[in-house]
Scaffold this motif. Structure first.
Motif, PDB file in Angstrom:
ATOM      1  N   ALA A   1     -26.286  50.058 -39.713  1.00 25.55           N
ATOM      2  CA  ALA A   1     -25.100  49.223 -39.505  1.00 25.55           C
ATOM      3  C   ALA A   1     -25.453  47.973 -38.694  1.00 25.55           C
ATOM      4  O   ALA A   1     -24.985  46.860 -39.004  1.00 25.55           O
ATOM      5  CB  ALA A   1     -24.010  50.034 -38.794  1.00 25.55           C
ATOM      6  N   LEU A   2     -26.274  48.126 -37.663  1.00 23.29           N
ATOM      7  CA  LEU A   2     -26.681  46.962 -36.860  1.00 23.29           C
ATOM      8  C   LEU A   2     -27.529  45.989 -37.681  1.00 23.29           C
ATOM      9  O   LEU A   2     -27.384  44.769 -37.537  1.00 23.29           O
ATOM     10  CB  LEU A   2     -27.436  47.418 -35.615  1.00 23.29           C
ATOM     11  CG  LEU A   2     -26.575  48.075 -34.539  1.00 23.29           C
ATOM     12  CD1 LEU A   2     -27.444  48.629 -33.427  1.00 23.29           C
ATOM     13  CD2 LEU A   2     -25.563  47.086 -33.985  1.00 23.29           C
TER      14      LEU A   2
ATOM     15  N   GLY B   1     -27.320  45.559 -40.913  1.00 26.89           N
ATOM     16  CA  GLY B   1     -26.353  44.903 -41.793  1.00 26.89           C
ATOM     17  C   GLY B   1     -25.570  43.812 -41.081  1.00 26.89           C
ATOM     18  O   GLY B   1     -25.369  42.724 -41.621  1.00 26.89           O
ATOM     19  N   TRP B   2     -25.136  44.112 -39.867  1.00 25.70           N
ATOM     20  CA  TRP B   2     -24.408  43.112 -39.068  1.00 25.70           C
ATOM     21  C   TRP B   2     -25.293  41.901 -38.789  1.00 25.70           C
ATOM     22  O   TRP B   2     -24.843  40.761 -38.857  1.00 25.70           O
ATOM     23  CB  TRP B   2     -23.928  43.750 -37.768  1.00 25.70           C
ATOM     24  CG  TRP B   2     -23.176  42.814 -36.885  1.00 25.70           C
ATOM     25  CD1 TRP B   2     -23.626  42.191 -35.760  1.00 25.70           C
ATOM     26  CD2 TRP B   2     -21.832  42.361 -37.062  1.00 25.70           C
ATOM     27  NE1 TRP B   2     -22.661  41.394 -35.228  1.00 25.70           N
ATOM     28  CE2 TRP B   2     -21.538  41.472 -36.015  1.00 25.70           C
ATOM     29  CE3 TRP B   2     -20.858  42.627 -38.022  1.00 25.70           C
ATOM     30  CZ2 TRP B   2     -20.312  40.854 -35.883  1.00 25.70           C
ATOM     31  CZ3 TRP B   2     -19.636  41.989 -37.887  1.00 25.70           C
ATOM     32  CH2 TRP B   2     -19.374  41.130 -36.819  1.00 25.70           C
ATOM     33  N   GLY B   3     -26.559  42.134 -38.494  1.00 28.30           N
ATOM     34  CA  GLY B   3     -27.487  41.028 -38.241  1.00 28.30           C
ATOM     35  C   GLY B   3     -27.716  40.178 -39.470  1.00 28.30           C
ATOM     36  O   GLY B   3     -27.725  38.949 -39.401  1.00 28.30           O
TER      37      GLY B   3
ATOM     38  N   TYR C   1     -25.659  39.852 -41.980  1.00 22.94           N
ATOM     39  CA  TYR C   1     -24.413  39.105 -42.188  1.00 22.94           C
ATOM     40  C   TYR C   1     -24.355  37.894 -41.246  1.00 22.94           C
ATOM     41  O   TYR C   1     -24.005  36.787 -41.664  1.00 22.94           O
ATOM     42  CB  TYR C   1     -23.200  40.012 -41.953  1.00 22.94           C
ATOM     43  CG  TYR C   1     -21.917  39.231 -41.803  1.00 22.94           C
ATOM     44  CD1 TYR C   1     -21.305  38.659 -42.912  1.00 22.94           C
ATOM     45  CD2 TYR C   1     -21.346  39.035 -40.543  1.00 22.94           C
ATOM     46  CE1 TYR C   1     -20.144  37.920 -42.779  1.00 22.94           C
ATOM     47  CE2 TYR C   1     -20.189  38.293 -40.397  1.00 22.94           C
ATOM     48  CZ  TYR C   1     -19.588  37.733 -41.514  1.00 22.94           C
ATOM     49  OH  TYR C   1     -18.452  37.000 -41.369  1.00 22.94           O
ATOM     50  N   GLY C   2     -24.706  38.089 -39.977  1.00 23.58           N
ATOM     51  CA  GLY C   2     -24.676  36.986 -39.014  1.00 23.58           C
ATOM     52  C   GLY C   2     -25.626  35.869 -39.381  1.00 23.58           C
ATOM     53  O   GLY C   2     -25.291  34.685 -39.279  1.00 23.58           O
TER      54      GLY C   2
ATOM     55  N   HIS D   1     -24.115  32.216 -40.369  1.00 18.52           N
ATOM     56  CA  HIS D   1     -24.246  31.151 -39.374  1.00 18.52           C
ATOM     57  C   HIS D   1     -25.454  30.250 -39.575  1.00 18.52           C
ATOM     58  O   HIS D   1     -25.448  29.115 -39.123  1.00 18.52           O
ATOM     59  CB  HIS D   1     -24.273  31.751 -37.972  1.00 18.52           C
ATOM     60  CG  HIS D   1     -23.035  32.514 -37.644  1.00 18.52           C
ATOM     61  ND1 HIS D   1     -21.809  31.921 -37.474  1.00 18.52           N
ATOM     62  CD2 HIS D   1     -22.819  33.840 -37.484  1.00 18.52           C
ATOM     63  CE1 HIS D   1     -20.894  32.830 -37.221  1.00 18.52           C
ATOM     64  NE2 HIS D   1     -21.485  34.018 -37.222  1.00 18.52           N
TER      65      HIS D   1
END
Length: 141
Positions: A19-20, A22-24, A26-27, A31
């Motif tokens: 999950a982390l 994936g979040w990274g 996405y970020g 950005h």
């Protein structure tokens, strides 16, 4: 069914890690933009495989000629110096320094870098010397 606690913990930690990640991703995509991070990752891979790995391999071969009793200290010093160099090189080269902002990178980073490398070399030399003296004392007995 009896599932061991270790397997449950490992599975939970793996899911949290995924999950982390994936979040990274996405970020980065949101950005930085796809082109920026693809270029960065490709550049990092080329730098790693084309520069860093050959340097480490050559250093490993060359330190193979160092007597076995001293090889560990020499290799530790080279690894430490390499890590310090990777961190200090942008400041030594003045990356980010601007003439209109003298408070940015105001220190003599090149001199300080040389001092740190000299300290690493001195610690390695002291380790080799202590080890050599201890070997001579053991032989004398």
């Amino acid at each position: 069914m009896n599932v061991p606690l270790g397997a449950v913990v490992r599975g939970a930690v793996s899911l949290a890690g995924a999950a982390l990640i994936g979040w990274g991703v996405y970020g980065i995509a949101a950005h930085v933009g796809v082109g920026g991070w693809v270029t960065w990752f490709a550049g990092a891979a080329v730098l790693h495989d084309g520069v860093l790995v050959p340097l480490v391999l050559v250093a490993g071969v060359l330190t193979g000629f160092v007597p076995a009793a001293y090889r560990r200290a020499v290799r530790a010093a080279l690894v430490t110096a390499g890590c310090v160099t990777v961190v200090a090189l942008p400041m030594v080269l003045g990356k980010g320094r601007r003439a209109d902002e003298p408070s940015r990178l105001p220190l003599p980073y090149d001199r300080n870098f040389a001092i740190v490398l000299a300290f690493v070399a001195a610690v390695a030399a002291a380790s080799v010397a202590v080890r050599g003296v201890a070997r001579r004392r053991r032989r004398a007995r």
